[in-house]
Motif scaffolding. Structure first.
Motif, PDB file in Angstrom:
ATOM      1  N   LEU A 137       0.975  -1.164  -0.126  1.00 50.44           N
ATOM      2  CA  LEU A 137       0.024   0.089  -0.061  1.00 50.44           C
ATOM      3  C   LEU A 137       0.793   1.152   0.032  1.00 50.44           C
ATOM      4  N   GLU A 138       0.755   2.136  -0.976  1.00 49.15           N
ATOM      5  CA  GLU A 138       1.473   3.447  -1.183  1.00 49.15           C
ATOM      6  C   GLU A 138       0.510   4.465  -0.551  1.00 49.15           C
ATOM      7  N   ILE A 139       1.020   5.004   0.220  1.00 47.61           N
ATOM      8  CA  ILE A 139       0.236   6.206   0.696  1.00 47.61           C
ATOM      9  C   ILE A 139       1.005   7.697   0.760  1.00 47.61           C
ATOM     10  N   ARG A 140       0.755   8.621   0.108  1.00 46.60           N
ATOM     11  CA  ARG A 140       1.675   9.750   0.082  1.00 46.60           C
ATOM     12  C   ARG A 140       0.456  10.825   0.368  1.00 46.60           C
ATOM     13  N   GLU A 141       0.653  11.726   1.452  1.00 45.12           N
ATOM     14  CA  GLU A 141      -0.407  13.056   1.625  1.00 45.12           C
ATOM     15  C   GLU A 141       0.182  14.270   1.338  1.00 45.12           C
ATOM     16  N   GLY A 142      -0.517  15.140   1.172  1.00 42.06           N
ATOM     17  CA  GLY A 142      -0.119  16.697   0.816  1.00 42.06           C
ATOM     18  C   GLY A 142      -0.583  16.985  -0.231  1.00 42.06           C
ATOM     19  N   PHE A 143       0.005  18.189  -0.949  1.00 43.19           N
ATOM     20  CA  PHE A 143      -0.506  18.619  -2.208  1.00 43.19           C
ATOM     21  C   PHE A 143      -1.057  17.890  -3.282  1.00 43.19           C
ATOM     22  N   ASN A 144      -0.237  16.826  -3.610  1.00 46.29           N
ATOM     23  CA  ASN A 144      -0.701  15.753  -4.583  1.00 46.29           C
ATOM     24  C   ASN A 144      -0.699  14.238  -3.905  1.00 46.29           C
ATOM     25  N   PRO A 145      -1.694  14.205  -3.217  1.00 49.43           N
ATOM     26  CA  PRO A 145      -1.699  12.810  -2.582  1.00 49.43           C
ATOM     27  C   PRO A 145      -1.969  11.629  -3.417  1.00 49.43           C
ATOM     28  N   ARG A 146      -1.623  10.623  -2.992  1.00 48.54           N
ATOM     29  CA  ARG A 146      -1.345   9.345  -3.728  1.00 48.54           C
ATOM     30  C   ARG A 146      -1.809   8.183  -2.626  1.00 48.54           C
ATOM     31  N   ARG A 147      -2.859   7.458  -3.087  1.00 49.87           N
ATOM     32  CA  ARG A 147      -3.099   6.262  -2.283  1.00 49.87           C
ATOM     33  C   ARG A 147      -3.553   4.980  -3.061  1.00 49.87           C
ATOM     34  N   ARG A 148      -2.918   4.175  -3.252  1.00 51.50           N
ATOM     35  CA  ARG A 148      -2.931   3.106  -4.320  1.00 51.50           C
ATOM     36  C   ARG A 148      -2.221   1.767  -3.755  1.00 51.50           C
ATOM     37  N   ILE A 149      -2.738   0.518  -4.527  1.00 51.59           N
ATOM     38  CA  ILE A 149      -2.254  -0.718  -4.153  1.00 51.59           C
ATOM     39  C   ILE A 149      -1.423  -1.045  -5.310  1.00 51.59           C
ATOM     40  N   LEU A 173      -9.086   0.861   1.069  1.00 54.67           N
ATOM     41  CA  LEU A 173      -7.675   0.506   0.363  1.00 54.67           C
ATOM     42  C   LEU A 173      -7.101  -0.772   1.300  1.00 54.67           C
ATOM     43  N   GLU A 174      -6.784  -0.311   2.688  1.00 57.61           N
ATOM     44  CA  GLU A 174      -6.228  -1.648   3.365  1.00 57.61           C
ATOM     45  C   GLU A 174      -7.212  -2.946   3.177  1.00 57.61           C
ATOM     46  N   LYS A 175      -8.710  -2.864   3.132  1.00 57.53           N
ATOM     47  CA  LYS A 175      -9.380  -3.992   2.889  1.00 57.53           C
ATOM     48  C   LYS A 175      -9.034  -4.686   1.693  1.00 57.53           C
ATOM     49  N   GLN A 176      -9.073  -3.898   0.636  1.00 58.36           N
ATOM     50  CA  GLN A 176      -8.430  -4.503  -0.639  1.00 58.36           C
ATOM     51  C   GLN A 176      -7.142  -5.217  -0.832  1.00 58.36           C
ATOM     52  N   SER A 182      -4.213 -12.009   0.710  1.00 51.52           N
ATOM     53  CA  SER A 182      -4.681 -13.309   1.309  1.00 51.52           C
ATOM     54  C   SER A 182      -4.922 -14.159   0.043  1.00 51.52           C
ATOM     55  N   PHE A 183      -5.266 -13.740  -1.037  1.00 53.96           N
ATOM     56  CA  PHE A 183      -5.723 -14.464  -2.099  1.00 53.96           C
ATOM     57  C   PHE A 183      -4.405 -14.895  -2.710  1.00 53.96           C
ATOM     58  N   LEU A 184      -3.442 -14.109  -2.901  1.00 57.20           N
ATOM     59  CA  LEU A 184      -2.219 -14.571  -3.413  1.00 57.20           C
ATOM     60  C   LEU A 184      -1.460 -15.261  -2.540  1.00 57.20           C
ATOM     61  N   ARG A 185      -1.546 -15.226  -1.054  1.00 60.60           N
ATOM     62  CA  ARG A 185      -0.784 -15.768  -0.338  1.00 60.60           C
ATOM     63  C   ARG A 185       0.598 -15.259  -0.357  1.00 60.60           C
ATOM     64  N   VAL A 186       0.446 -13.727  -0.063  1.00 55.88           N
ATOM     65  CA  VAL A 186       1.830 -13.070  -0.007  1.00 55.88           C
ATOM     66  C   VAL A 186       1.780 -12.307   1.182  1.00 55.88           C
ATOM     67  N   ASN A 187       2.748 -11.546   1.519  1.00 57.56           N
ATOM     68  CA  ASN A 187       2.543 -10.562   2.523  1.00 57.56           C
ATOM     69  C   ASN A 187       1.830  -9.049   2.256  1.00 57.56           C
ATOM     70  N   LEU A 188       1.356  -8.510   3.102  1.00 57.01           N
ATOM     71  CA  LEU A 188       1.005  -7.231   2.927  1.00 57.01           C
ATOM     72  C   LEU A 188       1.987  -6.113   3.376  1.00 57.01           C
ATOM     73  N   GLU A 189       2.582  -5.478   2.638  1.00 54.33           N
ATOM     74  CA  GLU A 189       3.644  -4.476   3.280  1.00 54.33           C
ATOM     75  C   GLU A 189       2.731  -3.420   3.786  1.00 54.33           C
ATOM     76  N   GLY A 190       3.431  -2.667   4.592  1.00 48.89           N
ATOM     77  CA  GLY A 190       2.996  -1.563   5.453  1.00 48.89           C
ATOM     78  C   GLY A 190       2.763  -0.436   4.524  1.00 48.89           C
ATOM     79  N   LEU A 191       2.351   0.696   5.109  1.00 50.95           N
ATOM     80  CA  LEU A 191       2.171   1.896   4.295  1.00 50.95           C
ATOM     81  C   LEU A 191       3.562   2.525   4.145  1.00 50.95           C
ATOM     82  N   SER A 192       3.785   3.244   2.976  1.00 53.81           N
ATOM     83  CA  SER A 192       4.964   3.606   2.687  1.00 53.81           C
ATOM     84  C   SER A 192       4.542   5.106   2.013  1.00 53.81           C
ATOM     85  N   ASN A 193       5.435   5.927   2.257  1.00 53.68           N
ATOM     86  CA  ASN A 193       5.357   7.319   1.405  1.00 53.68           C
ATOM     87  C   ASN A 193       6.192   7.480   0.348  1.00 53.68           C
TER      88      ASN A 193
END
Length: 193
Positions: A137-149, A173-176, A182-193
């Motif tokens: 999950l990529e999260i960037r806040e501020g003037f040009n915010p971005r939240r994406r998988i 976003l966290e739920k998706q 879970s479906f892919l059986r891989v790790n969910l990496e934390g939020l990053s900027n």
């Protein structure tokens, strides 16, 4: 991006073998509103410019014929042409539904298929599922915010798979991301900027 599970023709639980996520494109209410406003504004500024050149009021509001053509009328004409061209571009994007498509994770074939509508043609990318190391999950806040998988791939750059547009709600976003990991059986990496 909403995850819709499709029926698999083979036996077994379909949710364990096939996952399809449909992605919205540019056919959004906000794009229709912006394109309409730009069209109206572009035509209005163009008519104001023509009115100042001809000395006749072509608009029902105000008195654009009283404007001096140089420089006011010229600048209004520039704004009108610019607004109209940008509106035409937005209407073209809406017409082709730019960015729409789907992500198909097929465990039986071992392939992730990403299909998006481009401006002139469809874009299709196929990646082996075993190259997916993690869901991020990529999260960037501020003037040009971005939240994406994003999918972290082995030996490649990260691959964003969420829809383009305004930032998604963090809980959604966290739920998706968790469902996909879970479906892919891989790790969910934390939020990053």
């Amino acid at each position: 991006m909403s995850a819709d599970l499709q029926e698999s023709p083979n036996t077994g639980d379909p949710s364990e073998t096939l996952l399809e996520q449909f992605v919205k494109g540019s056919k959004k209410t906000s794009n229709y509103i912006v394109a309409s406003m730009l069209t109206i504004g572009g035509i209005g500024f163009s008519l104001a410019s023509i009115s100042s050149y001809l000395g006749k009021d072509l608009l029902p509001l105000g008195n654009p014929s009283t404007l001096i053509f140089v420089p006011q009328g010229l600048f209004m004409g520039f704004y009108g042409i610019s607004g109209t061209l940008i509106a035409c571009y937005l209407w073209a994007l809406i017409r082709v539904d730019y960015g729409s498509g789907f992500n198909r994770f097929d465990k039986e074939k071992g392939v992730l298929s990403i299909d998006r509508q481009g401006f002139f043609k469809k874009i299709t990318i196929e990646i082996p599922i075993n190259e997916i190391q993690a869901v991020k999950l990529e999260i960037r806040e501020g003037f040009n915010p971005r939240r994406r998988i994003v999918l972290r791939l082995q030996g490649r750059k990260d691959l964003p798979i969420s829809e383009v547009g305004g930032p998604q709600p963090l809980l959604y976003l966290e739920k998706q991301g968790a469902e996909l990991a879970s479906f892919l059986r891989v790790n969910l990496e934390g939020l990053s900027n």
